[in-house]
Design a protein around this motif. Structure first.
Motif, mmCIF file in Angstrom:
data_model
loop_
_atom_site.group_PDB
_atom_site.id
_atom_site.type_symbol
_atom_site.label_atom_id
_atom_site.label_comp_id
_atom_site.label_asym_id
_atom_site.label_seq_id
_atom_site.Cartn_x
_atom_site.Cartn_y
_atom_site.Cartn_z
ATOM 1 N N LEU A 70 52.021 73.652 12.130
ATOM 2 C CA LEU A 70 51.360 74.870 12.602
ATOM 3 C C LEU A 70 51.481 75.014 14.121
ATOM 4 O O LEU A 70 51.661 76.127 14.634
ATOM 5 N N LEU A 71 51.367 73.904 14.830
ATOM 6 C CA LEU A 71 51.487 73.966 16.293
ATOM 7 C C LEU A 71 52.880 74.409 16.716
ATOM 8 O O LEU A 71 53.047 75.011 17.783
ATOM 9 N N PRO A 112 52.305 81.121 17.373
ATOM 10 C CA PRO A 112 52.607 81.525 18.756
ATOM 11 C C PRO A 112 51.594 81.039 19.778
ATOM 12 O O PRO A 112 51.886 81.040 20.975
ATOM 13 N N ALA A 113 50.404 80.630 19.350
ATOM 14 C CA ALA A 113 49.382 80.156 20.289
ATOM 15 C C ALA A 113 48.639 78.982 19.663
ATOM 16 O O ALA A 113 48.379 78.982 18.452
ATOM 17 N N ALA A 160 38.078 78.383 21.780
ATOM 18 C CA ALA A 160 37.995 78.885 23.157
ATOM 19 C C ALA A 160 38.748 77.982 24.126
ATOM 20 O O ALA A 160 39.421 78.458 25.048
ATOM 21 N N THR A 161 38.669 76.673 23.914
ATOM 22 C CA THR A 161 39.370 75.739 24.800
ATOM 23 C C THR A 161 40.874 75.857 24.635
ATOM 24 O O THR A 161 41.626 75.790 25.615
ATOM 25 N N ALA A 162 41.319 76.025 23.396
ATOM 26 C CA ALA A 162 42.758 76.136 23.148
ATOM 27 C C ALA A 162 43.354 77.411 23.725
ATOM 28 O O ALA A 162 44.562 77.486 23.959
ATOM 29 N N VAL A 163 42.510 78.414 23.972
ATOM 30 C CA VAL A 163 42.995 79.664 24.560
ATOM 31 C C VAL A 163 43.385 79.465 26.023
ATOM 32 O O VAL A 163 44.272 80.159 26.541
ATOM 33 N N ILE A 164 42.732 78.511 26.698
ATOM 34 C CA ILE A 164 43.012 78.271 28.118
ATOM 35 C C ILE A 164 44.469 77.875 28.280
ATOM 36 O O ILE A 164 44.952 76.937 27.665
ATOM 37 N N ARG A 165 45.176 78.601 29.129
ATOM 38 C CA ARG A 165 46.591 78.325 29.352
ATOM 39 C C ARG A 165 46.769 77.500 30.621
ATOM 40 O O ARG A 165 46.010 77.619 31.570
ATOM 41 N N ALA A 174 56.415 78.302 26.614
ATOM 42 C CA ALA A 174 56.621 79.663 26.116
ATOM 43 C C ALA A 174 57.941 80.250 26.611
ATOM 44 O O ALA A 174 58.555 81.088 25.941
ATOM 45 N N ALA A 175 58.393 79.806 27.770
ATOM 46 C CA ALA A 175 59.633 80.341 28.328
ATOM 47 C C ALA A 175 60.870 79.724 27.693
ATOM 48 O O ALA A 175 61.970 80.250 27.837
#
Length: 409
Positions: free
Chosen positions: A278-279, A283-284, A394-399, A407-408
């Motif tokens: 899944l990771l 996409p996130a 919420a923590t996993a959202v932090i980039r 991502a690039a």
């Protein structure tokens, strides 16, 4: 930021050998602890203590996971990952043998040695994976988590038959042999890394301080700690009381209730291997965290609303708990900015989480005793899982800059 590591010896390490060593190590990081529960009656009679006192032989190691984690991190920083784990395996074997040698004081002393030694392994493995197997970190973390559960199930399945053929002391002590096998494999896999270990384990690198906040001031560190606390609290609370709940609610025999606990444990393998996939495909990273949290809640909700469907809830909850620990460790590896921060984050996340987890069986059991039913205990477990779901997502959202690089690509 750039972090350089010595490559002359590390490049010579065969990944297959290191992965084998990690698997053998993982077999020993839960099995010696849960072995006691397979022969509780015999241990109680042999030591002349009551059931609550025997429970210390399984609850004390979890408390060690929390309290001894800072010391384990310092040990690994001073001795390096290779030497530190080898010493821990020696201590683990000694603790297993000591636990079976004498009376209750020896059993407690051996249990504390087991808890301290396993704590070192808990901290070291995610760091080793992030350092020496960075391209395979996700799958190897999944394999590691799955093997923790396999080790528990193997020990639970074989300890009682061995005790029946011999006695409970030999049945508990015999697992020291598996520790020695793991020690040989670990030495073979890491012997070429010993010269590099100390500098790699302690090097913080000036660029970390220059490019961002101190590691312990980063929100992601504390977010992962709180999320893992919710995960671990729920796991140990459910593990301790699920058989009793099913016996009370459905009139199961102890054998059938024990099977339900086995189903919960063995289903973790699916989650442990599924999360790395899944990771990779999501996409996130917040998506696997959210999925794990939602599926985990099916267990307490299902047992509240439809306990007769316990096999479904045990499978779903089991898969989610295996995925929960995997995704937290994977995020630690991803978010750490260098090897020293990986070790420190691993220590804080696990130390804080396991310290909370040690209260899980007691809190859930106290709620059951006080209310006389399972509604409140399951609501407490559900609350812990909502912490995992909300804070973890919420923590996993932090980039971080490292996420932007991924991502690039």
């Amino acid at each position: 930021m750039s972090t350089t590591h010595p490559t002359s010896t590390r490049s010579a390490v065969a990944p297959a050998l290191l992965i084998t060593a990690i698997v053998l190590l993982a077999l020993n990081l839960r099995g010696p602890i849960v072995a006691v529960s397979a022969v509780t009656g015999e241990v109680q009679a042999g030591l002349g203590v009551d059931a609550a006192t025997v429970g210390l032989l399984t609850s004390l190691p979890v408390l060690c996971f929390g309290l001894a984690t800072p010391a384990a991190s310092l040990l690994l920083a001073r001795l390096g990952l290779g030497r530190g784990v080898l010493i821990a395996l020696v201590v683990l074997a000694a603790g297993i043998v000591l636990r079976s040698l004498g009376g209750f004081p020896e059993a407690i002393a051996g249990t504390l040695l087991i808890g301290a030694a396993v704590t070192v392994g808990n901290v070291a493995v995610p760091v080793v994976i992030g350092r020496d197997l960075p391209q395979r970190a996700g799958p190897v973390l999944g394999l590691y988590t799955a093997t923790l559960n396999v080790g528990s199930m193997t020990t639970l399945s074989l300890t009682a038959p061995i005790a029946g053929a011999t006695d409970w002391r030999f049945a508990l002590a015999v697992w020291a042999g598996l520790v020695l096998v793991a020690g040989v494999a670990w030495w073979l896999a890491t012997r070429d890394l010993c010269e590099d270990d100390d500098s790699a384990a302690t090097d913080t690198g000036p660029s970390v301080e220059a490019s961002g906040p101190l590691w312990w001031r980063r929100p992601v560190v504390w977010g992962l700690t709180v999320a893992f606390a919710g995960q671990a609290f729920a796991y140990y609370g459910v593990t301790a009381w699920l058989p009793v709940l099913l016996t009370d609610e459905l009139g199961m025999t102890s054998e059938a209730a024990g099977f339900s606990a086995s189903l919960f444990q063995i289903s973790a393998i699916a989650g442990a291997f599924g999360v790395p996939v899944l990771l990779r495909v999501c996409p996130a990273p917040w998506m696997p965290v959210a999925l794990v949290g939602v599926v985990w809640t099916a267990l307490p909700l299902g047992l509240l609303l439809a306990p007769q469907s316990w096999p479904v809830w045990s499978v779903l909850g089991g898969a989610a708990q295996g995925g929960g620990i995997t995704v937290i460790f994977a995020l630690v590896v991803r978010r750490a900015r260098d090897l020293a921060e990986n070790r420190r984050m691993s220590a804080l996340v696990q130390g804080g989480g396991y310290l909370v987890a040690a209260t899980g069986p007691f809190v859930v059991g106290a709620a059951y005793e006080y209310t006389g039913g399972w509604d409140v205990p399951m609501l407490i477990v559900l609350g812990a899982l909502l912490v995992l779901l909300v804070v973890g997502t919420a923590t996993a959202v932090i980039r971080t800059p490292r996420d932007a690089v991924r991502a690039a690509r």
